[in-house]
Design a protein around this motif. Sequence first.
Motif, PDB file in Angstrom:
ATOM      1  N   ALA A   1       0.813  -1.216   0.000  1.00 54.71           N
ATOM      2  CA  ALA A   1       0.000   0.000   0.000  1.00 54.71           C
ATOM      3  C   ALA A   1       0.846   1.264   0.000  1.00 54.71           C
ATOM      4  N   VAL A   2       1.959   1.278   0.746  1.00 57.73           N
ATOM      5  CA  VAL A   2       2.770   2.505   0.822  1.00 57.73           C
ATOM      6  C   VAL A   2       3.320   2.895  -0.547  1.00 57.73           C
ATOM      7  N   PRO A   3       3.987   1.995  -1.287  1.00 54.94           N
ATOM      8  CA  PRO A   3       4.437   2.384  -2.638  1.00 54.94           C
ATOM      9  C   PRO A   3       3.290   2.763  -3.563  1.00 54.94           C
ATOM     10  N   VAL A   4       2.150   2.057  -3.417  1.00 56.51           N
ATOM     11  CA  VAL A   4       1.017   2.390  -4.285  1.00 56.51           C
ATOM     12  C   VAL A   4       0.497   3.781  -3.963  1.00 56.51           C
ATOM     13  N   LEU A   5       0.377   4.102  -2.681  1.00 60.09           N
ATOM     14  CA  LEU A   5      -0.099   5.426  -2.294  1.00 60.09           C
ATOM     15  C   LEU A   5       0.844   6.512  -2.803  1.00 60.09           C
ATOM     16  N   LEU A   6       2.138   6.315  -2.631  1.00 63.15           N
ATOM     17  CA  LEU A   6       3.094   7.288  -3.149  1.00 63.15           C
ATOM     18  C   LEU A   6       3.050   7.355  -4.672  1.00 63.15           C
ATOM     19  N   GLY A   7       2.862   6.187  -5.303  1.00 66.88           N
ATOM     20  CA  GLY A   7       2.742   6.175  -6.759  1.00 66.88           C
ATOM     21  C   GLY A   7       1.511   6.931  -7.237  1.00 66.88           C
ATOM     22  N   LEU A   8       0.400   6.817  -6.485  1.00 65.83           N
ATOM     23  CA  LEU A   8      -0.811   7.541  -6.860  1.00 65.83           C
ATOM     24  C   LEU A   8      -0.629   9.041  -6.709  1.00 65.83           C
ATOM     25  N   VAL A   9       0.040   9.455  -5.632  1.00 68.00           N
ATOM     26  CA  VAL A   9       0.308  10.884  -5.447  1.00 68.00           C
ATOM     27  C   VAL A   9       1.134  11.414  -6.624  1.00 68.00           C
ATOM     28  N   LEU A  10       2.178  10.683  -6.974  1.00 68.91           N
ATOM     29  CA  LEU A  10       3.018  11.094  -8.098  1.00 68.91           C
ATOM     30  C   LEU A  10       2.233  11.060  -9.408  1.00 68.91           C
ATOM     31  N   ALA A  11       1.411  10.015  -9.577  1.00 69.49           N
ATOM     32  CA  ALA A  11       0.625   9.893 -10.807  1.00 69.49           C
ATOM     33  C   ALA A  11      -0.390  11.022 -10.931  1.00 69.49           C
ATOM     34  N   ILE A  12      -1.021  11.397  -9.833  1.00 72.06           N
ATOM     35  CA  ILE A  12      -1.985  12.503  -9.879  1.00 72.06           C
ATOM     36  C   ILE A  12      -1.275  13.799 -10.263  1.00 72.06           C
ATOM     37  N   GLY A  13      -0.089  14.011  -9.683  1.00 75.56           N
ATOM     38  CA  GLY A  13       0.646  15.229 -10.012  1.00 75.56           C
ATOM     39  C   GLY A  13       1.057  15.297 -11.465  1.00 75.56           C
ATOM     40  N   LEU A  14       1.745  14.273 -11.953  1.00 73.05           N
ATOM     41  CA  LEU A  14       2.195  14.293 -13.345  1.00 73.05           C
ATOM     42  C   LEU A  14       1.033  14.090 -14.314  1.00 73.05           C
ATOM     43  N   GLY A  15       0.026  13.297 -13.904  1.00 77.75           N
ATOM     44  CA  GLY A  15      -1.128  13.081 -14.773  1.00 77.75           C
ATOM     45  C   GLY A  15      -1.909  14.354 -15.009  1.00 77.75           C
ATOM     46  N   THR A  16      -2.163  15.124 -13.951  1.00 81.20           N
ATOM     47  CA  THR A  16      -2.864  16.400 -14.134  1.00 81.20           C
ATOM     48  C   THR A  16      -2.002  17.390 -14.918  1.00 81.20           C
ATOM     49  N   ALA A  17      -0.687  17.346 -14.694  1.00 81.96           N
ATOM     50  CA  ALA A  17       0.192  18.221 -15.475  1.00 81.96           C
ATOM     51  C   ALA A  17       0.121  17.876 -16.961  1.00 81.96           C
ATOM     52  N   LEU A  18       0.184  16.573 -17.274  1.00 85.30           N
ATOM     53  CA  LEU A  18       0.080  16.145 -18.673  1.00 85.30           C
ATOM     54  C   LEU A  18      -1.284  16.504 -19.242  1.00 85.30           C
ATOM     55  N   GLY A  19      -2.341  16.271 -18.453  1.00 87.56           N
ATOM     56  CA  GLY A  19      -3.677  16.635 -18.923  1.00 87.56           C
ATOM     57  C   GLY A  19      -3.799  18.121 -19.213  1.00 87.56           C
ATOM     58  N   GLY A  20      -3.222  18.949 -18.327  1.00 88.45           N
ATOM     59  CA  GLY A  20      -3.252  20.387 -18.576  1.00 88.45           C
ATOM     60  C   GLY A  20      -2.492  20.763 -19.828  1.00 88.45           C
ATOM     61  N   ILE A  21      -1.332  20.128 -20.054  1.00 86.00           N
ATOM     62  CA  ILE A  21      -0.553  20.409 -21.264  1.00 86.00           C
ATOM     63  C   ILE A  21      -1.337  20.028 -22.511  1.00 86.00           C
ATOM     64  N   LEU A  22      -1.991  18.878 -22.484  1.00 90.83           N
ATOM     65  CA  LEU A  22      -2.766  18.434 -23.652  1.00 90.83           C
ATOM     66  C   LEU A  22      -3.939  19.376 -23.915  1.00 90.83           C
ATOM     67  N   LEU A  23      -4.581  19.866 -22.855  1.00 87.69           N
ATOM     68  CA  LEU A  23      -5.675  20.819 -23.050  1.00 87.69           C
ATOM     69  C   LEU A  23      -5.163  22.125 -23.663  1.00 87.69           C
ATOM     70  N   VAL A  24      -3.976  22.551 -23.243  1.00 87.22           N
ATOM     71  CA  VAL A  24      -3.381  23.748 -23.830  1.00 87.22           C
ATOM     72  C   VAL A  24      -3.077  23.515 -25.318  1.00 87.22           C
TER      73      VAL A  24
END
Length: 780
Positions: free
Chosen positions: A710-733
């Motif tokens: 769970a600990v690596p998954v939780l940290l992975g989700l935090v990282l994924a949300i950060g980079l995923g939203t960044a990528l999503g914002g870039i694609l929308l731009v």
Amino acid sequence: MSRHRSTGWAADLALGARLVFAGGRNGLLRTLMTAVGVGLGVALLLTSTSVSTMLDGRSERNAARDDQFFGSAQPPPGDRTLLVTAADTVYRNEVIRGRLLQPDGAHPPVPPGLTRLPGPGELVVSPALARLLDSPDGALLRPRLDHPVVGTIADEGLSGPNEYAYYLGTDQLRPGGPTMRIDHFGSESSSEGLDPVLMLLVLIIFVVLLLPIAVFIAAAVRFGGEARDRRLAALRLVGADAVTTRRVAAGEALVGALFGLLAGAAFFLLGRQLVEQVTLEGISVFAGDVRPSPALAVLIVLAVPAVAVAVAQLALRRIVVEPLGVVRRSASRRRRLWWRLTVPIVGVALLAPLHGGIDQTGGPVNQVQVITGVALLLVGVAALLPWLVESVVGRLRGGTVSWQLAIRRLQLDSESSARMVSGVAVAVAGGIALQMLFAGVQHEYVRATGHDVSRAQTIVVIDDGLAGAHPGSLAERFRTIPGVDAAVGVLDTTVSPVGWTPDEYGERPATLLRIADCAALRELAVPDRCVDGDVFRITDERPLDRANIPAPGRELEIGFRDPATTTRWTVPAGLRTVPGRTDPAGNQFTGLLVTPGALDPGTLRGLGGRVYLSMDLTRPDTIELVRNAAAGFGPVTQVQTLRATEEVTRFAQLRRGLYVGVVATLLLLGASLLVGILEQLRERRRALAVLVAFGTRRGTLSTSVLWQTAVPVLLGLVLAIGLGTALGGILLVLVGQPVRLDWPSIASMSGIAGAVVLLVTALSLPALWRLLRPTGLRTE
């Protein structure tokens, strides 16, 4: 010299291959784990390379059976012609393709999949439809297709093995309207191109779905990595130089990769035989269509061993530099952050020049630039996750016994756990970015229909053939159905002034005439008052339209297109002009509105009609009962469900394809997590058995395994949300849309990932409990 060097290479590679099998049962289990892990990834990659052949197969079969040649000149009737009309229907939200066939002569064309045309009243159905009609689930469909079944449609006449389709023979068709005369089946297979935004979506979907597979394959070749590292470190300690060690490691990696390719081919062939049993979002495929592209298959065969060797070489840094530390299992040096940040930064730099340059009407997308930029951003998740896990768990202290066991394990070896969940993190990041992009451009592809669903939710459209009907009785036929709250019936036909000669094309001016009671007329017009016997006319602002509406006292021919049903009628003197009203389907009517008291519909033939229904769509049987009642007027009667909005077909297809791909990717990631956890547990079996021997409770160890995942998954989700939203914002731009965080999608993707991890961990507990037995202390 070169011969000695090549012999040395071969000997070192052969030594690595022998070491795979020299480890006894444990070595074979490690190899098996690697083969299964790599094989799962290879199987999905082979399936992905088969997408084009699957789509081509469906497209070719659909084109071969095409019979709707709108806009083309129809042949004259003859011995080799055929009348055909579409009679599609829907059952439980599944489309059923239907055709009515009527030959003109003795040698008509036969559609693919049939050996002969069905006779009048005979039915030929697809195997899937035959199974449905024979099952209890098809009880409400059988009244609609209540004809003797005389055959089944062969594979070449179906888009997929689970398609619902039928051909019904008849002798009641007449040329004109929806009925077409043809002398052959089939047309050129063609597809409409994608606009730049949809092409961007396709590219992102492929990257998002395939990149986690590549990450997983890279992780799978490192299964059993701890034991392999200790074995190679021992070789260094007994005198092997760095080059020899790397060659031996390459030999071990090649063996695992080759077995993985064989396992992947086996999994692919097994899944190919089962694919016909699966239907996702209405899509099913024949096993024969699941054929990998030869060029891409060769690329996979070459790329997987190359990736395995490359990963093995990268993993040798600790062994080459500090072999004694590996043997003693001491902590290694901290991971560097700078190069891990460089990966996503380069990805952003590649995408930045495309700022605002992608729209529906723009030029083609630079596919290489987009794919590379998105891939680097997502690879950044996998690159940053080991550093993040190491940095966070290194600062954690205290807690319960199970927590301390899990954290201490992660502190000693965070790489294995981070590597195991990196595929999940990459998939979540890509999924979040895709959902943000879909949500951002959705308004461009979801359009208002103009339907007023507050007035009616369904419309029944009867083309013609009604004789002696009354609009009230027409509506009453549906009003008695459970779940129908209100029904309004309208009869319609065409009229033309008596004595008007046809134009140069043989056409006479025609006006639409509708017959209904006052309550129904108020759905089409806004009369100041209405009683039975009134006649109204609705015109628009065009002078030509006003000239075509007959004046009072004018004698008209009703149903003039068919001499057998023509009736003469004089427009009453009390004709009044009233404002029109858009009907629930969004159509604006112009023409004559007549109440039954002014024109008795019982004296007319060849009428069409429509019924507006207000109903409870939450009751699934109601719409099926409506369709059954409508089928009583003829198989070509249409039942249209009104919707306030509708999606562009290609956009909806991409959504559906994304759903299918996500399901397949999640299944793979779930399997990969399970294999990874089992491999970790197997390597730790002696330590776990020792803990149990010293009195540690099984529940504590089970909880520690959960925390360790769970600990690596939780940290992975935090990282994924950060980079995923960044990528999503870039694609929308890139597509010129404002950046908005799609929190429901973020929550859903994170929740799905969490659920997958919990399920996989639960499935691994039985294996953990078996390892906690005293026999786990046994060693070789």
